[in-house]
Motif scaffolding. Structure first.
Motif, PDB file in Angstrom:
ATOM      1  N   THR A 160       0.855  -1.175   0.000  1.00  0.00           N
ATOM      2  CA  THR A 160       0.000   0.000   0.000  1.00  0.00           C
ATOM      3  C   THR A 160       0.896   1.232   0.000  1.00  0.00           C
ATOM      4  O   THR A 160       2.053   1.181   0.417  1.00  0.00           O
TER       5      THR A 160
ATOM      6  N   LYS B 155       1.295   5.313   1.096  1.00  0.00           N
ATOM      7  CA  LYS B 155       0.796   6.384   1.952  1.00  0.00           C
ATOM      8  C   LYS B 155       0.992   7.716   1.224  1.00  0.00           C
ATOM      9  O   LYS B 155       1.732   7.779   0.236  1.00  0.00           O
TER      10      LYS B 155
ATOM     11  N   VAL C 160     -10.128   2.539  16.795  1.00  0.00           N
ATOM     12  CA  VAL C 160      -9.472   2.074  15.567  1.00  0.00           C
ATOM     13  C   VAL C 160      -9.650   3.111  14.455  1.00  0.00           C
ATOM     14  O   VAL C 160      -8.684   3.489  13.778  1.00  0.00           O
ATOM     15  N   ALA C 161     -10.868   3.592  14.270  1.00  0.00           N
ATOM     16  CA  ALA C 161     -11.140   4.594  13.240  1.00  0.00           C
ATOM     17  C   ALA C 161     -10.397   5.893  13.552  1.00  0.00           C
ATOM     18  O   ALA C 161      -9.840   6.532  12.655  1.00  0.00           O
TER      19      ALA C 161
ATOM     20  N   SER D 162      -7.600   6.240  15.304  1.00  0.00           N
ATOM     21  CA  SER D 162      -6.171   6.009  15.085  1.00  0.00           C
ATOM     22  C   SER D 162      -5.831   6.065  13.600  1.00  0.00           C
ATOM     23  O   SER D 162      -4.833   6.676  13.199  1.00  0.00           O
ATOM     24  N   ARG D 163      -6.652   5.446  12.773  1.00  0.00           N
ATOM     25  CA  ARG D 163      -6.449   5.451  11.328  1.00  0.00           C
ATOM     26  C   ARG D 163      -6.516   6.882  10.775  1.00  0.00           C
ATOM     27  O   ARG D 163      -5.684   7.294   9.974  1.00  0.00           O
ATOM     28  N   ALA D 164      -7.506   7.643  11.216  1.00  0.00           N
ATOM     29  CA  ALA D 164      -7.668   9.027  10.758  1.00  0.00           C
ATOM     30  C   ALA D 164      -6.506   9.901  11.219  1.00  0.00           C
ATOM     31  O   ALA D 164      -6.010  10.744  10.460  1.00  0.00           O
TER      32      ALA D 164
ATOM     33  N   GLN E 180      -3.458   8.886  11.863  1.00  0.00           N
ATOM     34  CA  GLN E 180      -2.277   8.490  11.106  1.00  0.00           C
ATOM     35  C   GLN E 180      -2.297   9.140   9.718  1.00  0.00           C
ATOM     36  O   GLN E 180      -1.286   9.663   9.258  1.00  0.00           O
ATOM     37  N   PHE E 181      -3.444   9.132   9.050  1.00  0.00           N
ATOM     38  CA  PHE E 181      -3.577   9.757   7.738  1.00  0.00           C
ATOM     39  C   PHE E 181      -3.328  11.261   7.848  1.00  0.00           C
ATOM     40  O   PHE E 181      -2.631  11.851   7.015  1.00  0.00           O
TER      41      PHE E 181
END
Length: 135
Positions: free
Chosen positions: A45, A47, A113-114, A116-118, A120-121
């Motif tokens: 993937t 980034k 989880v959501a 953390s993902r946001a 990180q982005f």
């Protein structure tokens, strides 16, 4: 002179690059990686970051990508980007909008989880902004 291989950079809007290159540096999910001819097969993937393309002619170009994935084979590399643009064509307002959207996604996240993902982005986008658009 390094051996050349086929590289393609594709976004939903258009084919940005399709040429013989010596190397490509891509912002993989686990860190930057340099792809050269005869690279071991791998899929990764992507980034948000900068893709650096060194053409077989020696010319170097840079493209900003906002996620996607790369399929790497010994004979070539195809990078399918969620969005991509030449570094000279980057739109400061578009990048600021993407950062604001990511901030809102982090604030509105329904679970850890959501969130953390946001976050990180968002961190990836702000790092990209700092690298491309110094104050």
């Amino acid at each position: 002179m390094a051996e050349a291989f086929k590289f393609e950079l594709v976004s939903p809007e258009r084919l940005l690059v399709s040429e013989q290159v010596e190397s490509v540096v891509i912002p993989g999910a686990e860190g930057e990686m340099t792809v050269m001819a005869q690279h071991a097969p791998v899929m990764t993937t992507i980034k948000p970051g900068v893709v650096t393309v060194k053409a077989a002619s020696g010319k170097e170009d840079r493209y900003v990508v906002f996620g996607g994935f790369a399929d790497i084979l010994p004979s070539g590399c195809t990078l399918l980007a969620e969005s991509a643009v030449h570094v000279n064509d980057i739109d400061r307002a578009d990048l600021a909008r993407r950062i604001q959207d990511a901030k809102e996604d982090a604030a509105d996240a329904k679970d850890d989880v959501a969130r953390s993902r946001a976050e990180q982005f968002l961190a990836q986008l702000t790092t990209l902004e700092g690298a491309l658009l110094p104050a």
